[in-house]
Motif scaffolding. Sequence first.
Motif, short mmCIF file in Angstrom:
data_model
loop_
_atom_site.label_atom_id
_atom_site.label_comp_id
_atom_site.label_asym_id
_atom_site.label_seq_id
_atom_site.Cartn_x
_atom_site.Cartn_y
_atom_site.Cartn_z
N VAL A 557 13.22 35.90 46.85
CA VAL A 557 13.36 36.07 45.28
C VAL A 557 12.12 35.73 44.38
O VAL A 557 11.89 34.37 44.57
N ALA A 558 11.37 36.50 43.76
CA ALA A 558 9.95 36.03 43.25
C ALA A 558 10.30 35.17 42.04
O ALA A 558 11.43 35.34 41.22
N THR A 559 9.47 34.19 41.60
CA THR A 559 9.61 33.26 40.41
C THR A 559 8.91 34.14 39.47
O THR A 559 7.87 34.71 39.54
N LYS A 560 9.50 34.13 38.25
CA LYS A 560 8.94 34.77 37.08
C LYS A 560 8.03 34.02 36.14
O LYS A 560 8.47 33.19 35.78
N TYR A 561 6.89 34.91 35.50
CA TYR A 561 6.14 34.04 34.60
C TYR A 561 5.85 34.90 33.51
O TYR A 561 5.85 36.20 33.62
N THR A 562 5.60 34.32 32.11
CA THR A 562 5.21 35.05 31.14
C THR A 562 3.56 35.07 31.27
O THR A 562 3.08 34.14 30.76
N ALA A 563 3.12 36.29 31.59
CA ALA A 563 1.64 36.51 31.71
C ALA A 563 1.06 36.51 30.16
O ALA A 563 1.72 36.55 29.30
N HIS A 564 -0.14 35.71 30.11
CA HIS A 564 -0.91 35.59 29.03
C HIS A 564 -0.26 34.80 27.96
O HIS A 564 -0.68 34.91 26.94
N GLU A 565 0.48 33.72 28.61
CA GLU A 565 1.04 32.59 27.57
C GLU A 565 0.47 31.41 28.34
O GLU A 565 0.68 31.15 29.73
N PHE A 566 -0.35 30.60 27.69
CA PHE A 566 -1.01 29.45 28.69
C PHE A 566 0.02 28.50 29.69
O PHE A 566 -0.19 28.25 30.53
N ALA A 567 1.19 28.08 29.03
CA ALA A 567 2.23 27.14 29.91
C ALA A 567 2.50 28.01 31.14
O ALA A 567 2.48 27.28 32.02
N ASP A 568 2.76 29.09 30.94
CA ASP A 568 3.12 29.88 32.34
C ASP A 568 2.07 30.16 33.00
O ASP A 568 2.10 30.28 34.43
N GLU A 569 0.81 30.67 32.48
CA GLU A 569 -0.47 30.89 33.36
C GLU A 569 -0.64 29.54 34.06
O GLU A 569 -1.33 29.72 35.22
#
Length: 663
Positions: A557-569
């Motif tokens: 299962v893939a870990t999801k990230y909010t792209a284009h937000e520094f903390a998740d980037e």
Amino acid sequence: MKKIISLVLICVLVISITTVGMMACSAQNVAVSPTGDTNVTAATTAGLYAHAYSGVDSEAWVKWYEKDGKNYFFMPTCTNANAIEIYNAYSTDAVINGTTIKSGNAATISCVENTDFTVSVNNKTYTANVMRSDTEAAVFINNPSDFGGKNLWDYLTEDKSNDATATSAVLDDKGKIDNTSIKKIKGRGNTSWDADKKGFNITYNDAVEIGTMQKCKKFSIISNFQDASLTRNRLLYDLADEIGVPYASDSRFAEIYVNGEYIGNYQVCEKVDVGKNTLMPDIDDEDYLNYCDGSQTDFEFVCEIDAGPDDDDFTVKATNGNNLTMKSPELEKGDPNYSKTQRYIKAKYDAMYRKVIQNASDVNEYIDIESLAQVYLINELGKNWDAGAGSFFFVYKQDESGKYKFYASPVWDYDNSLGNARGVEGDLKNLGIKDYEEPTGWFAKLKNGYRGPNFLKESIAKCDALNDIIPTVWFEQFVPAIETKLKGNGLNDTELYSADVYLSYLTKSAAMNYIRWDIIQEPQWVADHDSIKECTATYTYNKYSQITNVDYKQNTVATKYTAHEFADEYKYMIDWTCSRAAWMSNEYFDSYIPEAASELKGDADNNGDVNIMDATAIQRHLAELKSLSNIGLYQAETTNDSNVTVMDATQIQRFLAEIIDTL
């Protein structure tokens, strides 16, 4: 160098700071000095300027910046969190929450970080906000001259060939200040120069210390505009430094200001250069003259396999088609030694390359195989887009025995690595690579060259000596650094910091940077960064801290990230790096043969004998000249304090002098 047309002297009132009570925002006029002047060098245009430093320095002033209807003071780490000094460079009075600051006057205001307040000036009312960084340093660059009707920033960014002198202030995170002036500032970069946020090379008149780096005169100011985490270059430079790659550039995060204008978060690096107070202080830029006049048969040089040299670069075309841009020496056409020097460099590079691709038994006489393995692994770990094809450096110098050979170093240019660049078309399609953005799969050993063959691809394909050493270098240098340093907590006392420390330096700074510059969202080049199927490796160790088993897993299962937000980037980049390391460990483990131990106390070099060379090996390890292996560290510990120190070397010397009977 283009001539400075005129010098504008800014005369305003000098400040005597008055303590103010804490409130959302209040102000008091400041008593003037006997001369009635305060020199705010940066105040070349109308605006409000905040003093970054609590003393009387004239260089460290920050002009407020408007974005989407709000004005910001982007302040460095050392700025007082509760009060800042404001200078009014408008021609009319400014009113801050009812308190007037006259034109040409300064006042100290109390403030709450990230809390809005109001400013009225020129019959307009503005919302303002003070933001404060957490980076390691700040660099102020000032020149109020009129460059043909342009200010300093516009002039420098108009053309990469434009350069200027400047006054300066370098502040560390505690407020220590250095006002060494700048001899030359000039644009730098190839792809990065096309971005609005541009990078620069800076040469100071004397060596300066930036954010606890060793003193240096020449720096590259890297914009990291393509890297939303701001960290990829820094992480791989520091990793290279940690494992002992020669001449790995030290760097720090810093806020950069030009004539008071906040330019953003930058990575200040030791520039790839030679001579006193540079990255390579032991390399002599004029050594070639001794060869050209016949007084010696060899000379030192530094070159780069370069995909895009400038027209005025001193270049050498190798027989295999590789374009070598010379970093030292740098000669101009017409120099009487130009052709002779060029022929020598070409002959040395050609001979080394032949030894590599012919799998010669004496290849290590021509190139240091350990440094080549280290730099290959840095590029493979990062899946660096240019791996082996561009921005790939060599130093040609004497080894410890006095023999001249090539070293693969220094490392450079990794913003498009660690899952950052995208591409399944072009040369990737021709290579059959469809997982370039993923932490799995090989890349550096498959990457094509730009001009001539790819050096790393050819080396891995044809040189047994390189392939033989790679698993050992990976498990005995890279894995300990990643597992104990990068994955640690609060570690910033070695070359590679722990991931949480890099983040602590960047969180507030990134918030400022991405108001000043929009976070990059270019799907044609930069990957989406929205998910990873993370990989993990659990290691089993023996008593010598050698790895004896790797338990590898990849999540379904893939870990999801909010792209284009520094903390998740940032988190995406760290998770990608650790997943990539786990995958490489699994791939290399079957080829890894741990070194056998002599089981002799004091045998630091593990050659089966205890002699004075073991004491020397310990001293070199402590001086960070040559690291001991895991077995060497185990056997070097003779004082039973679970730590290798100079006392262990002394103990061995006492044993050899028969002062003590046993170790």
